[in-house]
Design an enzyme around this catalytic site. Structure first.
Site, PDB file in Angstrom:
ATOM      1  N   ASP A   1      21.494 -25.478 -21.679  1.00  0.00           N
ATOM      2  CA  ASP A   1      21.356 -25.978 -20.302  1.00  0.00           C
ATOM      3  C   ASP A   1      21.330 -24.777 -19.344  1.00  0.00           C
ATOM      4  O   ASP A   1      21.981 -23.769 -19.591  1.00  0.00           O
ATOM      5  CB  ASP A   1      22.551 -26.882 -19.990  1.00  0.00           C
ATOM      6  CG  ASP A   1      22.442 -27.601 -18.656  1.00  0.00           C
ATOM      7  OD1 ASP A   1      22.155 -28.810 -18.681  1.00  0.00           O
ATOM      8  OD2 ASP A   1      22.656 -26.953 -17.608  1.00  0.00           O
TER       9      ASP A   1
ATOM     10  N   HIS B   1      30.182 -29.820 -17.806  1.00  0.00           N
ATOM     11  CA  HIS B   1      31.022 -29.289 -16.717  1.00  0.00           C
ATOM     12  C   HIS B   1      32.395 -29.971 -16.640  1.00  0.00           C
ATOM     13  O   HIS B   1      33.257 -29.517 -15.888  1.00  0.00           O
ATOM     14  CB  HIS B   1      30.327 -29.461 -15.363  1.00  0.00           C
ATOM     15  CG  HIS B   1      29.041 -28.697 -15.227  1.00  0.00           C
ATOM     16  ND1 HIS B   1      28.961 -27.341 -15.459  1.00  0.00           N
ATOM     17  CD2 HIS B   1      27.777 -29.098 -14.908  1.00  0.00           C
ATOM     18  CE1 HIS B   1      27.696 -26.946 -15.277  1.00  0.00           C
ATOM     19  NE2 HIS B   1      26.966 -27.987 -14.945  1.00  0.00           N
TER      20      HIS B   1
ATOM     21  N   HIS C   1      22.702 -24.335 -16.640  1.00  0.00           N
ATOM     22  CA  HIS C   1      24.021 -24.076 -16.049  1.00  0.00           C
ATOM     23  C   HIS C   1      25.021 -23.692 -17.137  1.00  0.00           C
ATOM     24  O   HIS C   1      24.934 -24.176 -18.269  1.00  0.00           O
ATOM     25  CB  HIS C   1      24.527 -25.331 -15.326  1.00  0.00           C
ATOM     26  CG  HIS C   1      23.609 -25.815 -14.242  1.00  0.00           C
ATOM     27  ND1 HIS C   1      22.694 -26.825 -14.453  1.00  0.00           N
ATOM     28  CD2 HIS C   1      23.454 -25.415 -12.963  1.00  0.00           C
ATOM     29  CE1 HIS C   1      22.016 -27.045 -13.322  1.00  0.00           C
ATOM     30  NE2 HIS C   1      22.456 -26.188 -12.407  1.00  0.00           N
TER      31      HIS C   1
ATOM     32  N   ASP D   1      17.071 -28.322 -18.125  1.00  0.00           N
ATOM     33  CA  ASP D   1      16.872 -27.837 -16.755  1.00  0.00           C
ATOM     34  C   ASP D   1      16.567 -26.338 -16.688  1.00  0.00           C
ATOM     35  O   ASP D   1      16.435 -25.798 -15.589  1.00  0.00           O
ATOM     36  CB  ASP D   1      18.059 -28.205 -15.846  1.00  0.00           C
ATOM     37  CG  ASP D   1      19.399 -28.002 -16.510  1.00  0.00           C
ATOM     38  OD1 ASP D   1      19.441 -27.424 -17.607  1.00  0.00           O
ATOM     39  OD2 ASP D   1      20.419 -28.416 -15.920  1.00  0.00           O
TER      40      ASP D   1
HETATM   41 ZN   LIG Z   1      22.407 -28.146 -16.064  1.00  0.00          ZN
END
Ligand SMILES: [Zn+2]
Length: 344
Positions: A162, A125, A164, A249
């Site tokens: 991931d 991120h 996200h 995740d």
């Molecule tokens: Zn993540």
């Protein structure tokens, strides 16, 4: 059999994001203790080196790096509601970026066929001038940039599983045809980016591939997206090095994510990326830990991926035939990439 390098270090425990924060030191303990139980004689343990300032500057602005460095003098600083530093954060984050570089260098030198870097804090991120989503320096992006700037490679693949979307990685290479960024992620979800139509810009058009998926998708859907969408594009790209942003995740146990991937799904995804690397770049592949907040899911998934990296490259791959729920997602992604890649 492949020889796999494992980058691990208890100094990754030092960064402290706050009490009751999911991105906690125990994540690395769970991964290290899992690795110690593997008893794999071919697993070669490496201590990470720190990334240099020049390496951090491949992806981050100097004033931003200085701002993170300054937090070493502070007990705590907040960069967003979820992203906090302790006095050890700058050193730990520099070691996380350096850990992926250590892995890449071990593979480039031929000391290992592939590698897994157990690092924290995560990176995908992190933007050029902004910390967010538990991330400070974009570990995998810095490795990709170093492969191009310092090692002369022209095509690097980053596969991000991931849960996200890796908005930082996408933005850093959005206009570059040298880095193919492919992400499977839950959508709608944090950080809100990663739509189908985000395909890259300018010379980089076509080199960003997003697979946004609703919550509850699992192994079948992920593997079908690999076989029908991601593998065909990756084979046409012919990467000279494969990097995996390996967040765990999207595992069904994860408390933040809403996906249902199992450790067997991670094994099957890793096998596909390993096959791709074997076909296009002599097997050169590095996976680096991103998210993953359930300790058992981390250990189970990490074990399956690291074990798979050590197996021969010609293990059979059963084509994904189930997971029909993902077909509309695949078709939509193909629609936005039709002018850049062939699907047959
Ligand atoms: Zn993540």
């Amino acid at each position: 059999m492949n020889r796999t390098a494992l980058i691990a270090d208890r100094r990754y425990l030092d960064h402290f994001a706050g009490r009751v924060h999911p991105e906690r030191p125990e994540r690395v303990v769970a991964m290290i203790e899992m690795a110690e139980r593997l008893q794999r004689p071919d697993l070669k343990l490496y201590a990470p080196r720190a990334a240099s300032l020049a390496e951090l500057e491949l992806c981050h602005r100097d004033d931003y790096i200085a701002a993170i460095a300054h937090t070493a003098t502070l007990e705590r600083a907040n960069f967003d509601p979820d992203t906090h530093t302790s006095a050890a954060t700058f050193a730990t984050a520099t070691l996380a970026a350096g850990g992926v570089l250590t892995a890449v260098e071990a593979v480039l030198a031929g000391e290992a066929h592939n590698a897994f870097a157990i690092v924290r804090p995560p990176g995908h991120h992190a933007l050029a001038n902004r910390a967010m989503g538990f991330c400070f320096f974009n570990n995998v992006a810095i490795a990709a940039a170093a492969l191009i700037a310092n090692h002369g490679l022209r095509r690097v693949l980053i596969l991000d599983w991931d849960v996200h979307h890796g908005n930082g990685t996408q933005e850093l290479f959005y206009a570059s045809p040298q880095v193919l960024y492919m992400s499977l992620h839950q959508y709608p979800f944090y950080p809100g980016t990663g739509l189908f139509e985000e395909v890259g810009a300018g010379a980089g058009a076509g080199y960003t591939v997003n697979v946004p998926m609703p919550a509850s998708f699992g192994d079948d859907e992920y593997l079908r997206a690999f076989d029908s969408l991601l593998m065909p594009i990756a084979r046409q790209f012919k990467p000279e090095f494969v990097l995996i942003s390996s967040g765990f995740d999207c595992h069904f146990r994860d408390p933040l994510g809403g996906m249902r991937v199992t450790e067997h799904g991670f094994l099957a995804m890793a096998r596909r990326m390993k096959r791709l690397a074997a076909e296009s770049c002599g097997g050169r592949l590095v996976a680096a830990l991103e998210g993953g907040y359930d300790l058992r899911a981390l250990a189970d998934s990490g074990r399956e991926v690291i074990e798979e990296l050590g197996r021969a490259d010609d293990e059979p791959i059963a084509p994904a035939e189930n997971g029909v729920r993902v077909i509309p997602v695949i078709e939509r992604a193909q629609y936005f990439h039709d002018e850049f890649w062939r699907f047959s």
